[in-house]
Design an enzyme around this catalytic site. Structure first.
Site, short mmCIF file in Angstrom:
data_model
loop_
_atom_site.label_atom_id
_atom_site.label_comp_id
_atom_site.label_asym_id
_atom_site.label_seq_id
_atom_site.Cartn_x
_atom_site.Cartn_y
_atom_site.Cartn_z
N THR A 72 5.49 -15.39 9.38
CA THR A 72 5.03 -15.77 8.04
C THR A 72 5.75 -17.02 7.55
O THR A 72 5.11 -17.97 7.07
CB THR A 72 5.26 -14.61 7.06
OG1 THR A 72 4.58 -13.45 7.53
CG2 THR A 72 4.74 -14.96 5.68
N TYR B 288 -8.47 -9.08 8.59
CA TYR B 288 -9.71 -9.40 7.88
C TYR B 288 -10.43 -8.12 7.46
O TYR B 288 -10.80 -7.94 6.30
CB TYR B 288 -10.62 -10.27 8.74
CG TYR B 288 -11.86 -10.73 7.99
CD1 TYR B 288 -11.81 -11.84 7.15
CD2 TYR B 288 -13.06 -10.04 8.09
CE1 TYR B 288 -12.92 -12.25 6.44
CE2 TYR B 288 -14.17 -10.43 7.38
CZ TYR B 288 -14.10 -11.54 6.56
OH TYR B 288 -15.20 -11.94 5.84
N TYR C 53 4.23 -5.57 13.02
CA TYR C 53 4.66 -6.34 11.86
C TYR C 53 4.08 -5.67 10.62
O TYR C 53 2.88 -5.77 10.35
CB TYR C 53 4.17 -7.78 11.98
CG TYR C 53 4.73 -8.74 10.95
CD1 TYR C 53 5.72 -8.37 10.05
CD2 TYR C 53 4.26 -10.05 10.89
CE1 TYR C 53 6.23 -9.27 9.12
CE2 TYR C 53 4.77 -10.96 9.97
CZ TYR C 53 5.75 -10.56 9.08
OH TYR C 53 6.24 -11.45 8.16
N LYS D 58 9.01 -4.96 12.74
CA LYS D 58 9.61 -5.69 11.63
C LYS D 58 9.04 -5.09 10.36
O LYS D 58 7.84 -5.18 10.11
CB LYS D 58 9.31 -7.19 11.70
CG LYS D 58 9.95 -7.96 10.54
CD LYS D 58 9.50 -9.40 10.44
CE LYS D 58 10.15 -10.06 9.22
NZ LYS D 58 9.54 -11.36 8.87
#
Length: 295
Positions: A46, A108, A137, A167
């Protein structure tokens, strides 16, 4: 392969004013981070603007990171909404020499059942080379798709070797503690800087930090103090003070400005749709951080 623990930097991706990746800046930044004592880096996550990169750009970032990693352990963000692209990027990264790939859920279609996500992650694990390791993630505020316990359990059941860790950037310390308790063999790495101390108490293996691009020594000091059984509150308070300043500005641009200032590197840019700091914002940010004694 080495275990992934300690302080990792969710590294920014340096661009020039045209949006072209600058590998020499990345190399200098990595060298500085290594001098500060961090254990590893995450690229194309990110903070690295991974979703704004083309497949070719991600490969270039990964190649440069492998080349300039030094002693740093290396994680690459390879998740995309496209399963075929995620598989191709993940195989590429593993074969290039990264220690693990970090895969955000396909973001999406946000209402798919867990069974669909299980199929997606199992397909990725099937495609990894024998030594490949995958981290989920969990960043639902951004992805809109949480990583729940059922998904983790199902993928670990079928792929215990490839399904290595997660994470956790969910921002909920109690949820992180429950995750550690539920999956003691899973390598859980914290991703919320304001919760680093609490997450370490809960048993995470380390921290992947965006703010550590500019202030790696604070996170290294907190990690070391925790390991030594010393108080950590002073470091967490310093991190909180910096965060209270940074949150007034566009996050990615502010992080890049601070990283360049503190590492003594040239200014770098963000990619659209992210915005640069205005000159007045840069001056105010610089002044506020200087007043904290951190420049």
């Amino acid at each position: 392969m080495q275990e992934l623990h300690g302080v990792f930097v969710a590294a920014v991706t340096p661009f020039d004013a045209r949006g072209v990746f600058q590998p020499a800046w990345q190399a200098d930044h990595f060298a500085w981070l290594q001098e500060q004592g961090v254990d590893g880096v995450l690229v194309a996550g990110t903070n690295g603007e991974g979703p704004s990169l083309s497949i070719e750009e991600r490969r270039a970032v990964i190649d440069a990171a492998v080349k300039h990693r030094g002693r740093l352990r290396l994680i690459a963000g390879t998740g995309t909404p496209s399963l075929s692209e995620t598989i191709a990027l993940s195989r590429y990264a593993c074969e290039a020499g990264v220690d693990a790939v970090l895969i955000v859920p396909p973001y999406y279609f946000r209402d798919v059942p867990t069974a669909g996500l299980v199929r997606y992650y199992r397909a990725v694990c099937d495609a990894l080379p024998a030594h490949g390791r995958m981290l989920f993630y969990h960043i639902p505020r951004v992805s809109g798709v949480p990583i729940d316990h059922e998904l983790i359990a199902e993928v670990r059941r079928s792929h215990p070797q490839q399904c290595y860790g997660i994470k956790d950037t969910g921002g909920d310390a109690e949820a992180t503690a429950r995750l550690v308790q539920a999956f003691p063999a899973l390598h859980v790495l914290g991703g919320s800087d304001h919760l680093m101390a609490a997450n370490l108490q809960a048993g995470v293996r380390g921290q992947i930090s965006g703010l550590a691009n500019a202030f790696p020594e604070l996170f290294v000091a907190l990690w070391q103090a925790y390991r030594d059984g010393e108080p950590v509150i002073q470091f967490q308070q310093q991190i909180a003070a910096i965060q209270s300043v940074v949150k007034r500005y566009p996050l990615h641009a502010a992080t890049k400005a601070l990283a360049a200032w503190r590492a003594g590197l040239s200014p770098i840019n963000v990619k659209p749709p992210l915005l640069e700091l205005e000159p007045e914002q840069r001056a105010l940010l610089h002044r506020a951080i200087a007043e904290l004694g951190m420049l």
